[in-house]
Design an enzyme around this catalytic site. Structure first.
Site, short mmCIF file in Angstrom:
data_model
loop_
_atom_site.label_atom_id
_atom_site.label_comp_id
_atom_site.label_asym_id
_atom_site.label_seq_id
_atom_site.Cartn_x
_atom_site.Cartn_y
_atom_site.Cartn_z
N GLY A 235 -11.95 27.75 -9.50
CA GLY A 235 -12.52 26.45 -10.62
C GLY A 235 -13.60 25.89 -10.15
CD GLU A 276 -5.63 31.62 -6.14
OE1 GLU A 276 -6.01 31.57 -7.26
OE2 GLU A 276 -4.40 31.85 -5.55
N PRO A 277 -11.34 30.25 -4.56
CG PRO A 277 -13.22 30.23 -3.20
CD PRO A 277 -11.71 30.12 -3.31
NE ARG A 315 -19.52 33.88 -16.89
CZ ARG A 315 -20.08 32.88 -16.77
NH1 ARG A 315 -21.53 32.51 -16.79
NH2 ARG A 315 -19.23 31.82 -17.10
CE1 TYR A 319 -15.10 33.73 -21.55
CE2 TYR A 319 -16.92 34.36 -19.87
CZ TYR A 319 -15.70 34.51 -20.18
OH TYR A 319 -14.66 35.29 -19.47
CB CYS A 345 -25.78 48.82 -32.49
SG CYS A 345 -24.18 48.59 -31.83
#
Ligand code: LLP
Length: 420
Positions: A235, A276-277, A315, A319, A345
């Site tokens: 995170g 845990e990056p 992305r 997002y 398309c």
């Protein structure tokens, strides 16, 4: 001269990645392609570790962010540890040479068959539901296990990547911890790790701190007598926009370590501290280079068409994520405002809207920045275009990590995949 915050430098005329002039490289290379700065990746990993002044801190790179095996191989040589999410990720990591004890398996909604496959690989499971803990206990009584707790804090770059809070599908609720402890007792499971992952790209480190406090509250020697580590997930945020600043992770690290040390004293043992990056390790180490091929002036709106699209870097579409764009071919051109589109398309297939950029001409090479994490690993062959090639620059040398198929080769491969 360092421009922006990532692995590219700009000398006033050209953009370089290490000693590679990206304009020259693009002119002799089929686009689109991804290009990664491996030394930058290693530095990021080491830098994050240094932010946590603690004897036994371990950083597990979340390989879902990018599973390029050439990159993983060099990571292995530099003693990276890995967080994995699927059986194939575990198997790939093992084949590359990662030791099982340096791999953590954090799957969501795993099947019995997946559980069996991964157990045979000898890696530690991080289990995120009471049901799965019970299935695991029944199948493998006496095993070591880590449990994923939902720390009851909602944070992350957007709703899709906020992975905690009451309505999240991840983790065991804080209120259910006693049930997890009871299941572990019943099957003689040794809970050696407790884990949380709050979300991705968390801007407010205060939220992460809050989730750490929440998690530590449940950890005591009575319920968790076998505990060896606490894993606070990934995170860590990377700046994507030019005026964004990186969070002060040194300051955060010092505070987090202080909290953790105090907790360890209360617990009565120096536990290990894990993170845990994915994004932090990879995002700004790379760009995707594509070529503009069409420029339209639609009633004053300048629309640039390119030879890639959202299947290669999703992305922005998925997002609404900002990815900075650089004109490698004409960096000193007159600044105009552009919408930069892909070649599929769909009208939503847009990399960047209303961006001020030096004049873009058909044939110019553009770099989409921060393309190291969750870009190539989320790519697809939608519209049936070959996936981009991948190049890794390591100690000044360019490794061709993956070739781009020709259209003919791709069509042939599809026929083969479908048994025809
Ligand atoms: N650990 C666990 C259990 C995770 O689920 C994740 C990411 C990480 C670690 C690494 O998180 P990071 O440090 O990369 O934020 N595709 C999205 C990101 C999805 C992250 C999912 N889980 C994106 O492109 O923003």
């Amino acid at each position: 001269m360092k421009e922006f915050y990532n692995s590219l430098t700009f000398d006033g005329t050209d953009y370089q990645m290490q000693s590679v002039n990206l304009r020259d490289f693009s002119e002799k290379t089929a686009t689109p392609f991804y290009i990664y700065d491996m030394n930058y990746i290693i530095n990021k990993y080491e830098r994050l570790k240094m932010c946590f002044p603690y004897e036994s801190v371990r950083i597990f790179y979340a390989m879902k962010a990018n599973y390029n095996p050439h990159i993983l191989k060099i990571m292995k040589e530099h003693n990276f540890c890995l967080d994995t999410v699927s059986p194939a990720e575990v198997i790939l990591a093992k084949k590359i040479g990662f030791d099982a004890k340096n791999i953590l398996f954090t799957a969501n909604n795993m099947t019995d068959a997946e559980m069996k496959t991964v157990k045979e690989q000898g890696v530690l499971f991080n289990i995120d539901s009471l049901y799965r803990l019970e299935r695991f206990g029944k199948a493998y009584p006496g095993s070591e296990v880590c449990i994923r707790i939902n720390p009851d804090v909602v944070a992350g770059e957007n709703d899709k990547v906020a992975t905690a809070g009451d309505l999240s599908k991840f983790g065991i609720l804080l209120g259910d911890v006693q049930k997890a402890v009871a299941i572990a007792k019943e099957y003689d499971l040794k809970i050696v790790g407790v884990h949380e992952h709050t979300g991705s790209g968390i801007a407010d480190t205060g939220k992460v701190f809050e989730s750490m406090v929440n998690l530590l509250q449940i950890i005591n020697p009575t319920d968790f007598p076998d505990l060896e580590f606490v894993d606070f997930g990934g995170g860590f945020k990377v700046p994507y926009e030019p005026d964004e600043k990186e969070n002060d992770y040194e300051e955060f690290g010092a505070k987090a370590v202080e909290l953790f040390r105090t907790h360890c004293e209360r617990y009565g043992k120096a536990l290990k501290l894990y993170f845990e990056p994915g994004k932090f390790t990879m995002a700004d180490s790379a760009c995707m280079v594509l070529q503009a091929n069409t420029v339209k002036n639609n009633k004053g709106r300048l629309i640039v068409g390119t030879d890639s699209g959202f299947p290669h870097l999703i992305r922005p579409v998925l997002y609404g994520a900002y990815h900075h764009v650089v004109n490698l071919s004409n960096p000193q051109g007159e600044v105009k405002v552009y919408d930069i589109y892909g070649n599929t398309c769909e009208s939503g297939d847009c990399f960047a809207m209303q961006r001020e950029l030096p004049e873009i001409r058909p044939g110019d090479y553009l770099a989409i920045m921060n393309a190291g994490a969750y870009c190539r690993s989320m790519a697809s062959e939608y519209n049936l275009r070959p996936l981009p090639a991948e190049y890794v620059i390591y100690d000044g040398e360019v490794i061709t990590a993956k070739k781009k198929l020709s259209h003919e080769e791709l069509a042939e491969r599809i026929l083969k995949d479908y048994g025809m």
